[in-house]
Design an enzyme around this catalytic site. Structure first.
Site, short mmCIF file in Angstrom:
data_model
loop_
_atom_site.label_atom_id
_atom_site.label_comp_id
_atom_site.label_asym_id
_atom_site.label_seq_id
_atom_site.Cartn_x
_atom_site.Cartn_y
_atom_site.Cartn_z
N TYR A 1 0.82 -1.02 0.05
CA TYR A 1 -0.06 0.12 -0.09
C TYR A 1 0.87 1.17 -0.07
O TYR A 1 0.31 2.51 -0.31
CB TYR A 1 -0.88 -0.04 1.20
CG TYR A 1 -2.03 -1.09 1.20
CD1 TYR A 1 -2.13 -1.88 0.15
CD2 TYR A 1 -2.68 -1.28 2.28
CE1 TYR A 1 -3.02 -3.03 0.07
CE2 TYR A 1 -3.80 -2.42 2.36
CZ TYR A 1 -3.70 -3.11 1.22
OH TYR A 1 -4.76 -4.44 1.11
N LYS B 1 3.92 -15.27 1.85
CA LYS B 1 4.23 -15.77 0.67
C LYS B 1 5.56 -16.24 0.31
O LYS B 1 6.30 -15.73 -0.83
CB LYS B 1 3.44 -15.32 -0.54
CG LYS B 1 1.82 -15.29 -0.54
CD LYS B 1 1.31 -16.66 -0.52
CE LYS B 1 1.27 -16.92 -2.20
NZ LYS B 1 0.69 -18.20 -2.52
N ASP C 1 -2.40 -17.79 1.50
CA ASP C 1 -3.53 -18.17 0.91
C ASP C 1 -4.28 -19.66 1.67
O ASP C 1 -5.36 -19.91 1.77
CB ASP C 1 -3.40 -19.02 -0.74
CG ASP C 1 -1.85 -19.58 -0.74
OD1 ASP C 1 -0.99 -19.67 0.17
OD2 ASP C 1 -1.96 -20.20 -1.70
N ASP D 1 -4.93 -7.37 5.77
CA ASP D 1 -6.14 -6.39 5.34
C ASP D 1 -7.19 -7.16 5.04
O ASP D 1 -8.30 -7.34 5.80
CB ASP D 1 -5.82 -5.47 4.24
CG ASP D 1 -6.93 -4.56 3.86
OD1 ASP D 1 -8.00 -4.57 4.93
OD2 ASP D 1 -6.94 -3.73 2.91
N ASP E 1 -10.43 -9.13 7.69
CA ASP E 1 -11.91 -9.01 7.55
C ASP E 1 -12.48 -10.43 7.39
O ASP E 1 -13.60 -10.44 7.68
CB ASP E 1 -12.00 -8.45 5.99
CG ASP E 1 -12.13 -6.91 6.04
OD1 ASP E 1 -11.77 -6.23 7.35
OD2 ASP E 1 -12.67 -5.99 5.43
#
Ligand code: NAD
Length: 369
Positions: free
Chosen positions: A147, A197, A229, A253, A257
Site C-alpha cells: 500500500y 508467501k 492463501d 487487510d 476481514d
C-alpha cells in the site's frame, strides 16, 4: 488504583459514531468510579462532523487535542452520500483516518476476533467448526507493504496502460511488528502463526527469516508459518487452531476481514492501532472494526460493543490498566449471557434473548461492571 491521569481524545465522527461513543464514555466513567483511575475524556469533531464544525475532516484543534492526549478513542468517519463535490483527498476516510495513522506512526493493527458461545448462531460457520468458541488476535503490519511502497503509478504503454504497485518491507519494520505479535501471544495462548508467501515473494522470504529470528527471543511462544492463501482456507476450516495470526499489511487487510466475519457481527469487533512505544508508553488509536453504518444511524439500533471493547483495548495497551480492561470485557460477556442483544446479534428463536437498543445495551454493560 493508579494515581496517573490519562488523557483521552474521544472522536465520535459520523453516522453511528456519536451513538456508540456515548455508550463507551458511559462505560469509561463507570470504570473511573469503580477503579478510581484518572481518566480525562475530551470530545472533538472529526470526519464530516469536522467539516461541518471547522471546514476540514481533521480540524487543527482536533489534531492538537490528539497530540496532547495519551490515546485516541475513535468512532468512525465517512458518509458515502454526503456532498460529492468534496474531493476524495479531502473526504474523511483519507483526510482524517489515513492522515491520523501517518501523523502518529501507527504501524501495528490489532484485531481480536472473539465469538462468544452464546452468539454461535451469528457465526457463518457450522457449530462443529466453532469448537469451544473462536478466539483469534490478528496482528497486521500497517505502515509498509504494497500500500505504501514506491514506485506506485499508472502509465500509458502501447496498447493500453500499466499499473505498478511495489511491495516493500524492511528488516526493522518486520522486527517491530513481530515483537508486537510475540508479546501479545504471551498474554494469550502463547502461539504465533505467521503468514507469508515465501514460496513466491522476496518479501515473504525476508518476512519468514526475520520473524523466525525474533521468535528465538520468545522461547515460551510457539511459532509456525503458513502461506497466506492457506491461512485464508484454514480460517474457515479450522479457526480454533489460531491464537495470534501475524500478517503483513495487505494479507492482514484481507485475512482480518475474513476473521471478522467469524465474530458474528461487525458491531462486536474492536481494534487497536499502535505506534512505537516510547518511555514505557504506547500511543494508540482505538476504534470499532466497522464503519459509520449509515443504514442504521440515528435509530438507536447500533451495537455499541465494538466501541466499548475498543475502550478496553485502550486501557490495556496504552494505559496498562489490565484489570479495568478485563472488567469491561467480562461485563460485555455477562450482558450477552444475560440475554441482551442489539438487532445485529439477535436470534428470534433464542427464548432467553432480549432485543435492546444502543443505550440499553450500554446501560446493561455499565451495570455489570
Ligand atoms: P459499515 O461497517 O459502516 O456497515 C456495514 C454493515 O455493518 C451495515 O449493514 C451496518 O449496519 C453494519 N454495522 C456496522 N457497524 C455496526 C454496529 N456497530 N452495529 C450494528 N450493525 C453494524 O460499512 P460501509 O457501509 O461499507 O461503510 C459506511 C461508511 O463508513 C463509508 O463511508 C466508509 O468509508 C466508512 N468506514 C469508515 C471506517 C472508519 O472510520 N474506520 C471503517 C469502515 C468504513
Amino acid at each position: 488504583m493508579s494515581s496517573k491521569n490519562f488523557k483521552i481524545a474521544a472522536l465520535a465522527g459520523d453516522g453511528i459514531g456519536p451513538e456508540v461513543m456515548r455508550e463507551a464514555i458511559k462505560i469509561l466513567r463507570t470504570v473511573k468510579k469503580r477503579f478510581g483511575v484518572g481518566l480525562e475524556i475530551t470530545e472533538a469533531p472529526i470526519g464530516w462532523a469536522g467539516i461541518d464544525a471547522a471546514g476540514k475532516a481533521l480540524p487543527d484543534a482536533t489534531l492538537a487535542l490528539c497530540k496532547r492526549s495519551d490515546a485516541i478513542l475513535f468512532g468512525s468517519v465517512g458518509l458515502p452520500d454526503r456532498d460529492p463535490t468534496v474531493r476524495k483527498e479531502e473526504r474523511p476516510e483519507r483526510a482524517a483516518l489515513l492522515r491520523m495513522r501517518k501523523e502518529f506512526g501507527l504501524f501495528a493493527n490489532l484485531r481480536p476476533v472473539k465469538l462468544l458461545k452464546a452468539l454461535a448462531h451469528a457465526c457463518p460457520l457450522a457449530k462443529e467448526r466453532q469448537g469451544d468458541g473462536i478466539d483469534i488476535l490478528v496482528v497486521r503490519e500497517l505502515a509498509g507493504g504494497l500500500y505504501f511502497g514506491q514506485p506506485k503509478h499508472t502509465e500509458e504503454i502501447p496498447g493500453g496502460r500499466r499499473a505498478v504497485d511495489t511491495m516493500v518491507h524492511t528488516t526493522p519494520e518486520i522486527e517491530r511488528i513481530a515483537h508486537v505479535a510475540f508479546k501479545a501471544a504471551r498474554l494469550r495462548r502463547k502461539k504465533v502463526t505467521s503468514t507469508d508467501k515465501a514460496n513466491v515473494l522476496e518479501n515473504g522470504v525476508l518476512w519468514r527469516e526475520v520473524v523466525t529470528r525474533i521468535g528465538t527471543q520468545y522461547p515460551d511462544v510457539a511459532l509456525d508459518h503458513i502461506f497466506a492463501d492457506n491461512a485464508a482456507m484454514q480460517l474457515v476450516l479450522r479457526p480454533t487452531q489460531f491464537d495470534v495470526l501475524l500478517c503483513e499489511n495487505m494479507f492482514g487487510d484481507i485475512l482480518s476481514d475474513e476473521a471478522a466475519a467469524l465474530g458474528g457481527s461487525l458491531g462486536m469487533l474492536p481494534s487497536a492501532s499502535l505506534g512505537v512505544a516510547s518511555g514505557g508508553k504506547t500511543f494508540g488509536l482505538y476504534e470499532p472494526a466497522g464503519g459509520t453504518a449509515p443504514d442504521i444511524a440515528g435509530k438507536n439500533l447500533a451495537n455499541p460493543i465494538a466501541q466499548i471493547l475498543s475502550s478496553a483495548l485502550m486501557l490495556r495497551h496504552s494505559f496498562g490498566l489490565d484489570d479495568a480492561a478485563a472488567a469491561i470485557e467480562n461485563a460485555v460477556g455477562k450482558s450477552i449471557d444475560a440475554g441482551y442483544r442489539t438487532g445485529d446479534i439477535f436470534n428470534p428463536s433464542d427464548p432467553s434473548a432480549r432485543k435492546v437498543g444502543t443505550g440499553a445495551m450500554g446501560d446493561a454493560i455499565a451495570a455489570a461492571i
